[in-house]
Design a protein around this motif. Sequence first.
Motif, PDB file in Angstrom:
ATOM      1  N   THR A 133     -10.867 100.120  72.840  1.00 21.70           N
ATOM      2  CA  THR A 133     -10.960  99.684  74.240  1.00 21.70           C
ATOM      3  C   THR A 133     -11.306  98.195  74.269  1.00 21.70           C
ATOM      4  N   PRO A 134     -10.445  97.366  74.886  1.00 25.18           N
ATOM      5  CA  PRO A 134     -10.832  95.957  75.045  1.00 25.18           C
ATOM      6  C   PRO A 134     -11.836  95.810  76.186  1.00 25.18           C
ATOM      7  N   ALA A 135     -12.781  94.912  76.034  1.00 27.32           N
ATOM      8  CA  ALA A 135     -13.786  94.726  77.086  1.00 27.32           C
ATOM      9  C   ALA A 135     -14.059  93.246  77.302  1.00 27.32           C
ATOM     10  N   SER A 136     -14.015  92.836  78.568  1.00 28.44           N
ATOM     11  CA  SER A 136     -14.370  91.438  78.879  1.00 28.44           C
ATOM     12  C   SER A 136     -15.783  91.425  79.440  1.00 28.44           C
ATOM     13  N   THR A 137     -15.947  91.488  80.795  1.00 32.96           N
ATOM     14  CA  THR A 137     -17.338  91.526  81.269  1.00 32.96           C
ATOM     15  C   THR A 137     -17.749  92.941  81.702  1.00 32.96           C
ATOM     16  N   MET A 138     -16.860  93.890  81.545  1.00 32.46           N
ATOM     17  CA  MET A 138     -17.155  95.323  81.732  1.00 32.46           C
ATOM     18  C   MET A 138     -17.590  95.686  83.143  1.00 32.46           C
ATOM     19  N   TRP A 139     -16.929  95.088  84.108  1.00 34.10           N
ATOM     20  CA  TRP A 139     -17.251  95.400  85.503  1.00 34.10           C
ATOM     21  C   TRP A 139     -16.605  96.709  85.921  1.00 34.10           C
ATOM     22  N   PRO A 198     -12.506  86.448  92.919  1.00 36.94           N
ATOM     23  CA  PRO A 198     -12.261  87.804  93.446  1.00 36.94           C
ATOM     24  C   PRO A 198     -13.516  88.421  94.032  1.00 36.94           C
ATOM     25  N   GLY A 199     -13.305  89.413  94.895  1.00 40.46           N
ATOM     26  CA  GLY A 199     -14.451  90.100  95.496  1.00 40.46           C
ATOM     27  C   GLY A 199     -15.356  90.737  94.470  1.00 40.46           C
ATOM     28  N   GLY A 200     -14.797  91.054  93.329  1.00 34.64           N
ATOM     29  CA  GLY A 200     -15.618  91.626  92.259  1.00 34.64           C
ATOM     30  C   GLY A 200     -16.668  90.660  91.762  1.00 34.64           C
ATOM     31  N   CYS A 222      -5.295  93.116  89.023  1.00 31.54           N
ATOM     32  CA  CYS A 222      -5.624  92.753  90.402  1.00 31.54           C
ATOM     33  C   CYS A 222      -5.552  91.232  90.600  1.00 31.54           C
ATOM     34  N   GLY A 223      -6.681  90.563  90.777  1.00 33.66           N
ATOM     35  CA  GLY A 223      -6.623  89.110  90.923  1.00 33.66           C
ATOM     36  C   GLY A 223      -6.353  88.661  92.338  1.00 33.66           C
ATOM     37  N   ILE A 224      -7.035  89.299  93.279  1.00 29.34           N
ATOM     38  CA  ILE A 224      -6.778  88.953  94.677  1.00 29.34           C
ATOM     39  C   ILE A 224      -8.075  88.557  95.371  1.00 29.34           C
ATOM     40  N   CYS A 225      -7.967  87.622  96.302  1.00 26.31           N
ATOM     41  CA  CYS A 225      -9.135  87.251  97.105  1.00 26.31           C
ATOM     42  C   CYS A 225      -8.617  86.739  98.453  1.00 26.31           C
ATOM     43  N   TRP A 271      -2.612  97.262  83.404  1.00 28.77           N
ATOM     44  CA  TRP A 271      -2.730  98.444  82.553  1.00 28.77           C
ATOM     45  C   TRP A 271      -4.175  98.844  82.264  1.00 28.77           C
ATOM     46  N   ASN A 272      -5.135  98.058  82.705  1.00 32.61           N
ATOM     47  CA  ASN A 272      -6.541  98.368  82.410  1.00 32.61           C
ATOM     48  C   ASN A 272      -6.765  98.652  80.927  1.00 32.61           C
ATOM     49  N   GLY A 273      -6.274  97.774  80.106  1.00 32.24           N
ATOM     50  CA  GLY A 273      -6.500  97.917  78.660  1.00 32.24           C
ATOM     51  C   GLY A 273      -5.579  98.904  77.988  1.00 32.24           C
ATOM     52  N   ILE A 301      -3.910  93.698  74.199  1.00 31.61           N
ATOM     53  CA  ILE A 301      -4.998  92.784  74.575  1.00 31.61           C
ATOM     54  C   ILE A 301      -4.457  91.363  74.726  1.00 31.61           C
ATOM     55  N   VAL A 302      -4.774  90.735  75.845  1.00 32.10           N
ATOM     56  CA  VAL A 302      -4.414  89.319  76.008  1.00 32.10           C
ATOM     57  C   VAL A 302      -5.632  88.501  75.582  1.00 32.10           C
ATOM     58  N   THR A 303      -5.445  87.677  74.597  1.00 31.64           N
ATOM     59  CA  THR A 303      -6.587  86.909  74.092  1.00 31.64           C
ATOM     60  C   THR A 303      -6.689  85.541  74.771  1.00 31.64           C
TER      61      THR A 303
HETATM   62  C1  LIG Z   1     -17.466  95.722  93.707  1.00 28.24           C
HETATM   63  C2  LIG Z   1     -16.159  95.265  93.168  1.00 28.24           C
HETATM   64  C3  LIG Z   1     -15.298  94.575  93.985  1.00 28.24           C
HETATM   65  C4  LIG Z   1     -14.089  94.123  93.500  1.00 28.24           C
HETATM   66  N1  LIG Z   1     -13.291  93.361  94.299  1.00 28.24           N
HETATM   67  C5  LIG Z   1     -12.211  92.771  93.780  1.00 28.24           C
HETATM   68  C6  LIG Z   1     -11.446  91.850  94.544  1.00 28.24           C
HETATM   69  O1  LIG Z   1     -11.727  91.590  95.710  1.00 28.24           O
HETATM   70  N2  LIG Z   1     -10.383  91.279  93.949  1.00 28.24           N
HETATM   71  C7  LIG Z   1     -10.030  91.543  92.660  1.00 28.24           C
HETATM   72  O2  LIG Z   1      -9.083  90.969  92.174  1.00 28.24           O
HETATM   73  N3  LIG Z   1     -10.703  92.413  91.948  1.00 28.24           N
HETATM   74  C8  LIG Z   1     -11.781  93.029  92.451  1.00 28.24           C
HETATM   75  N4  LIG Z   1     -12.500  93.908  91.705  1.00 28.24           N
HETATM   76  C9  LIG Z   1     -11.950  94.363  90.427  1.00 28.24           C
HETATM   77  C10 LIG Z   1     -11.836  93.268  89.424  1.00 28.24           C
HETATM   78  O3  LIG Z   1     -10.475  93.096  89.245  1.00 28.24           O
HETATM   79  C11 LIG Z   1     -12.389  93.603  88.138  1.00 28.24           C
HETATM   80  O4  LIG Z   1     -13.715  93.887  88.363  1.00 28.24           O
HETATM   81  C12 LIG Z   1     -12.286  92.452  87.177  1.00 28.24           C
HETATM   82  O5  LIG Z   1     -10.985  92.004  87.013  1.00 28.24           O
HETATM   83  C13 LIG Z   1     -12.733  92.934  85.904  1.00 28.24           C
HETATM   84  O6  LIG Z   1     -13.100  91.849  85.119  1.00 28.24           O
HETATM   85  P1  LIG Z   1     -13.989  92.105  83.909  1.00 28.24           P
HETATM   86  O7  LIG Z   1     -14.121  90.843  83.192  1.00 28.24           O
HETATM   87  O8  LIG Z   1     -15.263  92.785  84.225  1.00 28.24           O
HETATM   88  O9  LIG Z   1     -13.060  93.101  83.074  1.00 28.24           O
HETATM   89  P2  LIG Z   1     -13.440  94.401  82.318  1.00 28.24           P
HETATM   90  O10 LIG Z   1     -14.125  95.338  83.217  1.00 28.24           O
HETATM   91  O11 LIG Z   1     -14.089  94.039  81.044  1.00 28.24           O
HETATM   92  O12 LIG Z   1     -11.965  94.946  82.006  1.00 28.24           O
HETATM   93  C14 LIG Z   1     -11.139  95.426  83.011  1.00 28.24           C
HETATM   94  C15 LIG Z   1     -10.020  96.268  82.358  1.00 28.24           C
HETATM   95  O13 LIG Z   1      -9.153  95.424  81.626  1.00 28.24           O
HETATM   96  C16 LIG Z   1      -9.208  95.685  80.241  1.00 28.24           C
HETATM   97  N5  LIG Z   1      -9.327  94.379  79.610  1.00 28.24           N
HETATM   98  C17 LIG Z   1     -10.414  93.546  79.615  1.00 28.24           C
HETATM   99  N6  LIG Z   1     -10.114  92.401  79.004  1.00 28.24           N
HETATM  100  C18 LIG Z   1      -8.824  92.504  78.614  1.00 28.24           C
HETATM  101  C19 LIG Z   1      -7.944  91.639  77.937  1.00 28.24           C
HETATM  102  N7  LIG Z   1      -8.329  90.434  77.547  1.00 28.24           N
HETATM  103  N8  LIG Z   1      -6.678  92.069  77.673  1.00 28.24           N
HETATM  104  C20 LIG Z   1      -6.257  93.318  78.080  1.00 28.24           C
HETATM  105  N9  LIG Z   1      -7.054  94.170  78.735  1.00 28.24           N
HETATM  106  C21 LIG Z   1      -8.316  93.764  79.000  1.00 28.24           C
HETATM  107  C22 LIG Z   1     -10.392  96.591  80.019  1.00 28.24           C
HETATM  108  O14 LIG Z   1     -10.159  97.532  78.989  1.00 28.24           O
HETATM  109  C23 LIG Z   1     -10.542  97.278  81.354  1.00 28.24           C
HETATM  110  O15 LIG Z   1      -9.743  98.431  81.414  1.00 28.24           O
HETATM  111  C24 LIG Z   1     -13.709  94.392  92.163  1.00 28.24           C
HETATM  112  C25 LIG Z   1     -14.553  95.106  91.332  1.00 28.24           C
HETATM  113  C26 LIG Z   1     -15.770  95.539  91.817  1.00 28.24           C
HETATM  114  C27 LIG Z   1     -16.655  96.283  90.886  1.00 28.24           C
END
Ligand SMILES: Cc1cc2nc3c(=O)[nH]c(=O)nc-3n(C[C@H](O)[C@H](O)[C@H](O)COP(=O)(O)OP(=O)(O)OC[C@H]3O[C@@H](n4cnc5c(N)ncnc54)[C@H](O)[C@@H]3O)c2cc1C
Length: 551
Positions: free
Chosen positions: A83-89, A146-148, A161-164, A222-224, A228-230
């Motif tokens: 499982t790839p993980a960036s900031t794990m939101w 993003p809202g996240g 995603c990637g929307i705001c 694809w949510n991982g 993996i995009v580095t």
């Molecule tokens: C409360 C809340 C509100 C949100 N609102 C918005 C919003 O308004 N707009 C918006 O765009 N998004 C929103 N999001 C979702 C947001 O898109 C994700 O939270 C964010 O992109 C995840 O970033 P992260 O670094 O935590 O990724 P992670 O949680 O680490 O990873 C997200 C997914 O991508 C995979 N992944 C991580 N890094 C890579 C990589 N380098 N290559 C391939 N796969 C990878 C992981 O396995 C996981 O499945 C929201 C999330 C929350 C919790």
Amino acid sequence: MVEAKVKEVLPQEVYQELQAIIGPEYITQDPVICQAYTGRGYAREQMAFLGYSTRPACVVLPETTEEVAKIVRVCNRYRVPYTPASTMWVIQAQPRFRDDVVLIDLKRINTLEIDEKNMIAVLGSAVIYGQLLEEAMRKDMYTIAPGGGSQVSVVANHLNCGICPLCYRIPLSDRRISAAEWVSPEGEVVRMGSRVNDENSWFWGDGLGPSTLGILRGQFGWNGGLGIVTKMSVKLYPFQPERMEPEGRSPETHSKLPPRMKFYNFSMPSGEALQKAMDEISKAQITANAQKVPVSWRQLAKSRDRNDFWEAWSKTTEEDIAKTHILRVFIVGYTSQKQLEYEERVLMDIIVGELGGELRRTRQTDQSLLKMSDAAGMWMMTGGYMSNTAGVDSQRLCAQTGKELGQKMLEYSPPLMPQYNDPGWYQATEFGHQCYLEVPAYMDPDKIDPKSPKYSKEEATRVYQWYMSAVPQIEVKNGFYSIFDGQHIPIGLKGPAWHNYPLWVERFKAEFDPQFVSNPPQPWDVDEIQKRHPEFVTKEAKEAIAKIAKR
Ligand SMILES: Cc1cc2nc3c(=O)[nH]c(=O)nc-3n(C[C@H](O)[C@H](O)[C@H](O)COP(=O)(O)OP(=O)(O)OC[C@H]3O[C@@H](n4cnc5c(N)ncnc54)[C@H](O)[C@@H]3O)c2cc1C
């Protein structure tokens, strides 16, 4: 004892091979450290509360693309999932359902370069929006937050995603990506975009031949589940040069807007007038954003704390919501102060002059739009938050779907927080050519967490039925595509009514990830939950969706 169990699930030769790639400092099987990677993030209700969020068998922290590729190849050789993980939101950045997963924590891939002339940033997966925005704004450029929250990875967010709200002027994320470095699910390093021709060129999204970037992106990615995009290059956009000054003391902080940016809140006479206002604003090609926000958010913004919120909110009625139509507008003088003044005049002509809107007192500070600290506040009312649906479609469809969901939610409150028939949040995107709808739902997480003394099985089931039955039923009926398929909604349930797109998912997986090791079972996570909890998908929803699929 626990250590022994960990060793059992991950063959020692795998651990040793991984260690040989990155060195002993950046790999661990320590159960305490591994446990820290468990049960966090968005949608935890479905995975962590139901007990499907699992501890990684081992965590590795690579620093380069080559290291990532080698790790992925080892996983493929031994058929070990990763499982790839960036900031794990989001919870899909953590292992689910099984305990033999290698978690690839990308936080050491943290390079950031800004090419000011070409207006792009080239960044590693660990770089977060907070860092990128600070650097970009020093050079009078901007992207989105993003809202996240701006604590999330720019790369992960562009992939998923990637929307705001500023995606009114700034395009959606599939068009903000220029070039990328992709480690395929089997561990091949693929250069995408202009890097196909020249390894050092990060300038544009399409290389020679078919654009391979298309493999990675959809409205949601694809949510991982597909490698993996580095590294990635993302476009930056012109902004205004004045600095936003921070004010206040935590948690009461905000940025003061300089004169070249301004917010406006209008009370509109009806929902139709609000929709028309968004149309007219788009036609006049003015403003940086126009949105209708849920009424609960307005109350949230005014509240000092949760008690304060509930005191006011519990007095709200459906009639209050029915007559509250708040349009929030943001103008940026991108080129000059004169631009702002011009757009303000056109805005007033449309909203006040033609549509009967009334300008309300509006604070000229930003707490959530430009540098986004929304993510924490969004959970304040109940401590539990999930969006029912979100997606980009026509304004008509967004408004209709929001309206129907608001109405349907009345039947589900409680256990959901009452929203009194509010049609949710929508905003114009891409200069009004499209619209973005999001209908958030709130619940008390203690009621749905079996570990809590307040747990109620009945209420928990009702909450899951809302996400997995009521919402997809309305979406499918209306033809509204949700970005939460696979996150809250089983794709096998909805797919047949949606051109059978899960068949394409399977074909892509078979082609690129034949061993099914890239973050399984994504995108089938929620289908797996449905299998284990058939009661979450009601007979009514199944039949209604199947009927539409037959057409
Ligand atoms: C409360 C809340 C509100 C949100 N609102 C918005 C919003 O308004 N707009 C918006 O765009 N998004 C929103 N999001 C979702 C947001 O898109 C994700 O939270 C964010 O992109 C995840 O970033 P992260 O670094 O935590 O990724 P992670 O949680 O680490 O990873 C997200 C997914 O991508 C995979 N992944 C991580 N890094 C890579 C990589 N380098 N290559 C391939 N796969 C990878 C992981 O396995 C996981 O499945 C929201 C999330 C929350 C919790």
